[in-house]
Design a protein around this motif. Structure first.
Motif, PDB file in Angstrom:
ATOM      1  N   GLN A  43      -3.474  -0.670   7.626  1.00 14.47           N
ATOM      2  CA  GLN A  43      -4.099  -0.694   6.304  1.00 14.47           C
ATOM      3  C   GLN A  43      -5.624  -0.717   6.356  1.00 14.47           C
ATOM      4  O   GLN A  43      -6.268  -0.858   5.317  1.00 14.47           O
ATOM      5  CB  GLN A  43      -3.603  -1.918   5.524  1.00 14.47           C
ATOM      6  N   THR A 101      -1.529  -6.965   9.182  1.00 12.07           N
ATOM      7  CA  THR A 101      -2.396  -5.803   8.982  1.00 12.07           C
ATOM      8  C   THR A 101      -3.167  -5.502  10.256  1.00 12.07           C
ATOM      9  O   THR A 101      -3.664  -6.419  10.917  1.00 12.07           O
ATOM     10  CB  THR A 101      -3.393  -6.051   7.840  1.00 12.07           C
ATOM     11  N   THR A 114       0.807  -1.226   0.000  1.00 17.72           N
ATOM     12  CA  THR A 114       0.000   0.000   0.000  1.00 17.72           C
ATOM     13  C   THR A 114       0.837   1.271   0.000  1.00 17.72           C
ATOM     14  O   THR A 114       0.285   2.359  -0.170  1.00 17.72           O
ATOM     15  CB  THR A 114      -0.933   0.031   1.225  1.00 17.72           C
TER      16      THR A 114
END
Length: 330
Positions: free
Chosen positions: A277, A246, A37
């Protein structure tokens, strides 16, 4: 840029030596999740390091070169919980078995801060007949927890699989039904888990249905079946999230895409570099995080048991870190 949400917010720049277990982590695993990301982050503070991340640097050295650990505290003790991607049984068409709908976001709900409550949507029928049903499932309790998680998979009766992701909500504040059971004296705080709540609702159909209405928040979905089956569900950054790397955070304090060092205490301590995220309606505060455990029942059981203290430290670009805490030593 995260900043003091309230006057009592305290910000301290630490060193990597202050991070318990830092040297022992698998920095390469965290680095791969970070790169997933990083290039989506538009802020100039991040662009240089994200470009450098594509050149295959040593992961541990990369984090230590470009970042500084920042402890952000808002007066509320740290709390770590878990989330997962549930799997439900369903169908594209309503039937006697599959009669509980997953709704797409109504167009008029997108432009309002506060729309109909859960009770009004479920009992009032305000969405019936509008063609907003993505699928129908056979269990209203599992549907409720699918909304809590924000994404999931539906195993369709014809053998196909349907993946859904978060599309929006009705604007009502999330209220924990687990905490409500504790408030009533039904359970002690340490007894509450997703499985415990589900079993109580099923043993008490009428009262259980009312308990679900205690949470007026209602989540709408979108179909994301183009996400490969071997990848995680889409998070708030519209990229697949990674089990045990995450976390969901409060973006008022932690920028999405930032690495976050987790020092989770409790029965099974966890020291690991995670990547922020995702977000969640119940994730509020500088020291609040939801750890993504993966897909399916086993991940759900593990996620449901997690409710531990500790601390989380955000890794921020060096200039940004010292701009937030100008009194910290260089």
């Amino acid at each position: 840029m995260p900043g003091p949400a309230e006057s009592e917010t305290q910000i301290s720049v630490l060193s990597f030596d202050d991070l318990d277990g830092w040297a022992q982590d698998d920095h390469a695993a965290a680095f791969e999740t970070f790169r997933n990301t990083c290039l989506d982050m538009d802020d100039p503070d991040w662009q240089t390091m994200c470009a450098y991340a594509t050149s295959e640097p040593d992961p541990k050295a990369f984090f230590e070169l470009f970042f500084r650990p920042v402890l952000i505290e808002d007066g509320t003790p740290a709390l770590f919980t878990g989330y997962f991607e549930p799997e439900l049984d369903g169908a594209r068409q309503r039937s006697a078995r599959f009669r509980y709908p997953l709704y797409a976001m109504p167009p008029e709900a997108k432009g309002t801060d506060l729309w109909y409550s859960r009770r009004q949507i479920v009992d009032g029928g305000v969405l019936e007949g509008r063609g907003l049903e993505i699928a129908w499932v056979d269990d209203p309790v599992e549907l409720f927890f699918l909304q809590v998680q924000g994404s999931g998979r539906v195993n369709l009766a014809d053998g196909d699989k349907l993946r859904v992701g978060y599309a929006g909500a009705n604007g009502h504040t999330y209220r924990s039904i687990g905490m409500e059971l504790v408030r009533r004296g039904t359970y002690e705080p340490h007894q509450v888990s997703a499985d415990v709540i589900k079993n109580w609702v099923r043993r008490n159909p009428a009262a259980g249905r009312e308990l679900l209405f205690h949470n007026p928040s209602y989540v709408f979905f979108r179909e994301v079946s183009d996400v490969p089956a071997d990848k995680g569900p889409l998070g708030a950054m519209n990229r697949s999230v990674t089990p045990m790397r995450t976390i969901a955070v409060d973006p008022a304090h932690v920028p999405l895409g930032a690495p976050v060092w987790i020092e989770k205490d409790g029965e099974d301590p966890l020291r690991r570099l995670m990547i922020a995220q995702d977000t969640g309606s119940a994730i509020k505060g500088a020291q609040r995080a939801d750890v993504f455990f993966g897909t399916g029942d086993a991940a759900g059981r593990a996620a449901g048991r997690l409710k531990d203290p500790g601390r989380m430290i955000v890794l921020l670009p060096i200039q940004r870190a010292y701009a937030m805490a100008p009194d910290s030593p260089l």
